[in-house]
Design a protein around this motif. Structure first.
Motif, mmCIF file in Angstrom:
data_model
loop_
_atom_site.group_PDB
_atom_site.id
_atom_site.type_symbol
_atom_site.label_atom_id
_atom_site.label_comp_id
_atom_site.label_asym_id
_atom_site.label_seq_id
_atom_site.Cartn_x
_atom_site.Cartn_y
_atom_site.Cartn_z
ATOM 1 N N UNK B 188 38.651 32.096 38.480
ATOM 2 C CA UNK B 188 37.994 32.744 39.536
ATOM 3 C C UNK B 188 39.015 32.873 40.636
ATOM 4 N N UNK B 189 39.272 34.141 41.339
ATOM 5 C CA UNK B 189 40.185 34.155 42.481
ATOM 6 C C UNK B 189 39.482 34.328 43.737
ATOM 7 N N UNK B 190 38.243 35.174 43.470
ATOM 8 C CA UNK B 190 37.550 35.540 44.571
ATOM 9 C C UNK B 190 36.024 35.660 44.442
ATOM 10 N N UNK B 191 34.926 36.059 45.259
ATOM 11 C CA UNK B 191 33.580 36.243 45.043
ATOM 12 C C UNK B 191 33.019 35.030 44.100
ATOM 13 N N UNK B 192 32.080 35.156 43.397
ATOM 14 C CA UNK B 192 31.190 34.309 42.498
ATOM 15 C C UNK B 192 32.128 33.933 41.618
ATOM 16 N N UNK B 193 32.835 34.649 41.170
ATOM 17 C CA UNK B 193 33.844 34.243 40.037
ATOM 18 C C UNK B 193 34.520 33.085 40.540
ATOM 19 N N UNK B 194 34.885 32.937 41.661
ATOM 20 C CA UNK B 194 35.682 31.941 42.355
ATOM 21 C C UNK B 194 34.712 30.553 42.649
ATOM 22 N N UNK B 195 33.643 31.235 43.383
ATOM 23 C CA UNK B 195 32.642 30.084 43.638
ATOM 24 C C UNK B 195 31.846 29.179 42.625
ATOM 25 N N UNK B 196 31.931 29.995 41.561
ATOM 26 C CA UNK B 196 30.774 29.361 40.295
ATOM 27 C C UNK B 196 32.034 29.410 39.084
ATOM 28 N N UNK B 197 33.203 29.086 39.248
ATOM 29 C CA UNK B 197 34.215 29.164 38.413
ATOM 30 C C UNK B 197 33.922 28.259 37.199
ATOM 31 N N UNK B 198 33.577 26.866 38.038
ATOM 32 C CA UNK B 198 33.016 25.573 36.932
ATOM 33 C C UNK B 198 31.963 26.036 36.150
ATOM 34 N N UNK B 199 31.164 26.848 36.508
ATOM 35 C CA UNK B 199 30.125 27.183 35.567
ATOM 36 C C UNK B 199 30.412 28.455 34.576
ATOM 37 N N UNK B 200 30.984 29.142 35.380
ATOM 38 C CA UNK B 200 31.430 30.528 34.293
ATOM 39 C C UNK B 200 32.566 29.989 33.275
#
Lengths: 389, 657
Positions: B188-200
């Motif tokens: 994830x580079x931006x948004x929740x894609x970035x913020x929650x990258x570890x979960x996603x």
């Protein structure tokens, strides 16, 4: 009385049955049989993977072994006196074969001309040349009985060795040249070099090595192998050392008892190149472990011990030097070959006697061992007493 | 030395050579055997990662915003792809380029990259069926290129909620240094894609192959399937989000039409450039909608974005989420802070409680006061005519600057460093910070900015650290006068503004804004609930809260409210709307007509029992009442009634704040 007293001695000499030295013959047979088995384990997985008969190389090796054994028996029977008479002819024949390799008759493989095509077989003259050189040395240096060698012996040895060496060098085959040098040094030593001559020989060896390097006379791959061997960190080592790394990995992974026959992953998956020829010892180490590897070394040690004993008890000076020359041949091949698989020696194309797949080496080695064996069979009845032929 | 002795010497020498070999065998086969066994094992086993499907992102009603779909990827194997100069494989690069339609240079780069890293690199994420078929059919022409199923990211809502969702891209070196991220992964580079990258991200699967020395795969010896990443349920409601974005686009369009329909905001500093909106749940900090227009479609990044396209989009900073990254002067919307301060600290424009229920302060449009050195200064209200007699209530409703300037002056003249003064000089700033200004709210989105509440300490530090940013000389009362009406150096993000209003109208609870409600696994089990969290509580008297609600209501509904005309056609439920307009001066023109202003509006519904706060900012859009308030109307209608009247957004006429 004089006549009768002389007869029993003569009768005794003539009638003493030529009994084989089982301590030499049995290890030889064991190694030969073991070699056939090892060639099978090292080649079958690859052959069957490519759809060929998995036993092809094993069967071929078995044929070589049988031929070799016949040659061994014949060589054992050869008397030293007629043999010595034939040495000049044998020597010349050797040179002719070595020359033929360099002609269009010679077959090139992997950048070296080492073979002569003979129908389905390839003859490797350098294997026979080693025996020719031993015979020539023994003949030359048996002129003196005991006592210090003269400098002219060294000079003539140099000439005798020089001619085939140059031919071998042109192939090129660095390993065989080193074999010549080792045999010559060993035979000269036993023939009675003085300390000065020994020092001189060492100096020649050092200067010769430097000269070869300076003159860029070595082929790139020869240099690469040596540099790679001496310097782990050089860029060259990455590829040049690959074979040896894989070999050591295979042997090391064999552990104390080995992985079992045909269970060697390194061998089965062809990680070790040339594994049924130059790197056959790797297959031994991986499949049979430390126990198997040491057993093989012990068999060689017994052979060499018997050759040295034969030399010590030789009936004549020629036989004595012949036997020690054969011992030197065996020692050098085993040490350099096994050392190569264990990465204590650089990569050279020297086969492991009786184990490596290949006919020329097996037959030539059998002939050499047979001659050495013959020396024992016709040993002097009085230990230490020798005749001048 | 006799011959026998010489032979004995040889015997010893030969024995020594054999001892060397035996010793070496011992070290290799007995002492170090274990290491070699591992080496041999690794030799024949090749571990290949299979990518894990990335977790899905859904709105609060479960509608998909980001998901994965299976696709066939072309993957280069660094150990097998031929070198460009390989004589056995001439034109390999050209063949591959022709088949995939990727420029030869890019293919060459990827091949070299794969070879140097001796790793697998994805050349094409999503092959067409025809490309995949041809690659498989002519396998021998493309050594080291394999067609593998790999999940590919899709964003079905495209630009809608793009800033919230964010996008994924190739990992940078810092990412790769983290455990579990390989160069072929997307992060994830931006948004929740970035913020929650570890979960996603999930855990990649592993396939172990047995190979031979030629790297031929012999069999699969072990397989561990990938574990899909966890899914996110957002607090966002796509319906609200859609109406917000639609309104912002219409609002921005209207603002441009009002100026020059075809103006280019990149080159024309007067051209309306951007519309930003936030809808926040005032009862728990949940972000219901958040948008920054113009935005971007995250699908752009799935197959990589070209430099040209990137440059074009970057010019207007469309990748930035201005709801949390944009820092704006809040202008008159900031007056609510001083309003609450006035009630709680009992500091009014004039002394005495009369100021909360008796209009006795005369707002004549001009404030005259004297500098410390005695020189006179005149400040003009936003409307030159003034607002007549006002008290605190009508002061807020009419947005009378003078009334709030007077409060600031009272603080300044009675500050504790003066003789007889008892008031903290930074009382205003203290109150602002209590409501969450001057630091990031901590919302679960990356790159959030903190805004700025200027005070003496900041001013003096700025003079040293960033000369040119602030004027020379000391911090003065004039600076506080600017600050109290949300101008000067005051900067807030739209989210901060929404959160502060939420705290003011809900009785004083400052919530932690959040966009993710829960992390759930594949089976729908909740892995982690992001519970509402109060990060501050401001002691407000119930009366202050009631007053504020009432006056915000009057801004919309009262006879002199600054948003009255904007809300004239609101229809059903207008009585439940409260709000505050703001107009931040960007460029001062010769006349009011020539000013360039950023329009701000903060709405609260339903104002009698506040549930939602809506903040609209239209950069260079005009006045808050003229353009920001109309833009908020459809959103407020929807929040109140579940529907909108669908009327067009137009720039209001007449001078308003």
């Amino acid at each position: 009385m004089a006549i009768t007293s002389a007869r029993p001695l003569g009768l005794l000499q003539r009638e003493r049955a030529l009994r084989p030295d089982l301590l030499l013959v049995l290890p030889y047979l064991a190694l030969a049989a073991f070699g056939v088995l090892m060639v099978y384990t090292a080649s079958a997985p690859r052959l069957s993977a490519s759809g060929a008969d998995p036993g092809f190389l094993m069967k071929r090796q078995a044929v070589f072994a049988v031929v070799g054994m016949v040659v061994f028996v014949v060589a054992s029977m050869i008397e030293s006196r007629p043999l010595k008479g034939k040495v000049p002819l044998i020597y010349l024949g050797t040179l002719v074969l070595l020359l033929l390799v360099l002609t269009p008759l010679g077959a090139s493989r992997l950048g070296a001309n080492r073979w002569i095509e003979l129908g389905p077989f390839q003859l490797q003259p350098s294997e026979f040349a080693k025996l020719g050189v031993i015979l020539a040395l023994a003949a030359l240096l048996s002129e003196s009985v005991e006592g210090p060698l003269r400098w002219h012996h060294l000079a003539r040895t140099a000439v005798l060795m020089g001619i085939p060496s140059v031919l071998i060098f042109l192939q090129p085959d660095l390993g065989t040249m080193l074999v010549f040098a080792f045999i010559a040094a060993t035979v000269l030593f036993v023939a009675g070099t003085t300390w000065r001559q020994l020092v001189f020989l060492v100096l020649v060896a050092v200067v010769g090595t430097i000269g070869l390097l300076q003159a860029n006379a070595l082929k790139d791959y020869q240099l690469t192998r040596i540099v790679a061997f001496m310097d782990d960190t050089s860029d060259l080592s990455a590829t040049a050392n690959y074979n040896q790394e894989q070999s050591v990995t295979a042997i090391g992974s064999g552990g104390f008892l080995g992985k079992g026959l045909l269970q060697g992953t390194q061998t089965n998956l062809s990680f070790v190149p040339e594994q049924e020829t130059d790197f056959i010892f790797t297959a031994v180490g991986e499949q049979l472990g430390f126990v198997g590897a040491v057993t093989v070394l012990a068999l060689y040690l017994v052979l060499i011990w018997r050759l040295l004993v034969a030399s010590a008890n030789a009936r004549d000076r020629f036989s004595q030097l012949l036997a020690v020359g054969v011992a030197a041949l065996m020692v050098f091949h085993v040490f350099v070959n096994v050392g190569m698989t264990l990465r204590v020696m650089p990569v050279t194309g020297l086969p492991l006697p009786f184990l490596s797949s290949g006919g020329s080496a097996f037959i030539a080695m059998s002939a050499a061992l047979g001659l050495g064996h013959g020396v024992w069979m016709r040993r002097s009845p009085v230990p230490g007493e020798r005749q001048l032929l | 030395m006799s011959t026998g002795a010489r032979l004995a010497v040889l015997g010893v020498l030969f024995l020594a050579l054999f001892s060397v070999l035996t010793l070496r065998l011992w070290t290799v086969q007995v002492t170090a055997s274990t290491e070699y066994q591992i080496l041999a094992e690794n030799n024949q086993v090749r571990v290949v990662e299979t990518p894990a499907p990335r977790g899905e992102i859904r709105d609060r009603q479960g509608r998909l915003m980001a998901g994965t779909q299976p696709a066939l990827a072309a993957v280069l194997d660094g150990a097998l792809v031929p070198d460009e100069d390989d004589p056995d494989e001439p034109d390999f690069i050209q063949r591959l380029s022709a088949l995939t339609g990727i420029a030869a240079d890019e293919v060459r780069h990827a091949v070299a990259d794969a070879r140097t890293r001796a790793d697998r690199i994805t050349l094409v994420e999503e092959l067409s069926d025809e490309q995949a078929l041809r690659l498989v059919e002519y396998e021998e022409d493309f050594p080291g290129v394999s067609v593998l199923p790999q999940p590919v990211r899709i964003y079905p809502e495209a630009v809608l909620g793009g800033h919230l969702v964010g996008y994924i891209g190739d990992p940078n070196e810092d990412d790769i240094a983290k455990p579990g991220i390989s160069p072929t992964d997307r992060v994830g580079r931006a948004g929740v894609e970035r913020q929650y990258d570890d979960d996603l991200r999930g855990t990649p699967g592993i396939i172990k192959y047995r190979i031979d020395a030629q790297q031929n795969v012999l069999e699969v010896v072990g397989e561990q399937p990938p574990e899909a990443g966890d899914n996110l349920i957002l607090t966002v409601d796509l319906d609200v989000q859609r109406i917000l974005e639609d309104s912002l686009m219409k609002g921005l369009r209207a603002a441009r039409d009002d100026y020059q329909a075809d103006c280019d905001p990149a080159t024309d500093p007067r051209c309306p450039v951007r519309a930003v909106g936030v809808v926040l749940d005032a009862t728990d900090g949940a972000v219901v909608a958040m948008s920054s227009v113009p935005g971007y479609d995250p699908n752009l990044f799935v197959d990589g974005v070209s430099q040209r396209e990137w440059d074009r989009l970057s010019e207007l900073a469309v990748f930035n989420n201005f709801a949390i990254q944009g820092e704006y002067a809040p202008a008159s919307t900031f007056k609510s802070v001083a309003y609450v301060l006035a009630l709680e600290e009992r500091i009014y424009a004039l002394e005495g409680e009369a100021q909360v229920n008796d209009a006795t302060y005369f707002c004549d449009g001009q404030l005259e006061f004297r500098f410390t050195d005695g020189s006179p200064q005149v400040l003009n209200d936003w409307t030159s005519t003034g607002h007549g007699d006002v008290d605190l209530h009508t002061g807020l409703q009419t947005s009378c600057d003078l009334y709030f300037w007077q409060i600031a002056l009272n603080i300044w003249t009675n500050r504790s460093s003066t003789e007889g003064g008892t008031i903290a000089e930074d009382l205003l700033q203290q109150w602002a910070r209590r409501f969450g200004f001057d630091e990031p709210t901590g919302v679960d989105l990356p790159f959030e900015q903190g805004g700025l509440i200027p005070d003496r300490e900041w001013f003096e530090r700025a003079q040293v650290e960033s000369p040119g940013l602030v004027r020379d000389g000391p911090w003065t009362g004039g600076d506080v006068l600017n600050a109290v009406i949300g101008q000067g150096s005051v900067l807030v993000t739209p989210l901060q503004l929404a959160n502060a209003y939420a705290a003011m109208v809900n009785g004083g609870t400052l919530w932690q804004p959040r966009v993710v409600d829960a992390v759930v696994d594949e089976a729908g089990e909740v892995v982690r609930q992001i519970a509402p969290e109060a990060i501050g509580h401001i002691d407000l008297s119930p009366q202050s809260v009631a007053f504020l609600r009432q006056d915000l209501h009057q801004v919309i509904n009262g006879p002199t409210g600054t948003a009255r005309s904007a809300f004239a056609d609101f229809g059903e439920g207008v009585d439940l709307v409260g709000g505050k307009t703001g107009t931040a001066e960007v460029i001062k023109g010769e006349t009011a007509e020539e000013d360039v202003d950023t329009a701000v509006f903060t709405g609260v519904v339903p104002i009698d029992d506040p549930r939602y706060v809506v903040v609209i900012v239209i950069e260079r859009g005009g006045s808050g009442g003229q353009i920001a308030a109309p833009t908020a109307i459809p959103v407020l209608q929807y929040l109140l009634t579940g529907t909108t009247t669908g009327s067009e957004i137009e720039v209001g006429s007449g001078e308003t704040d």
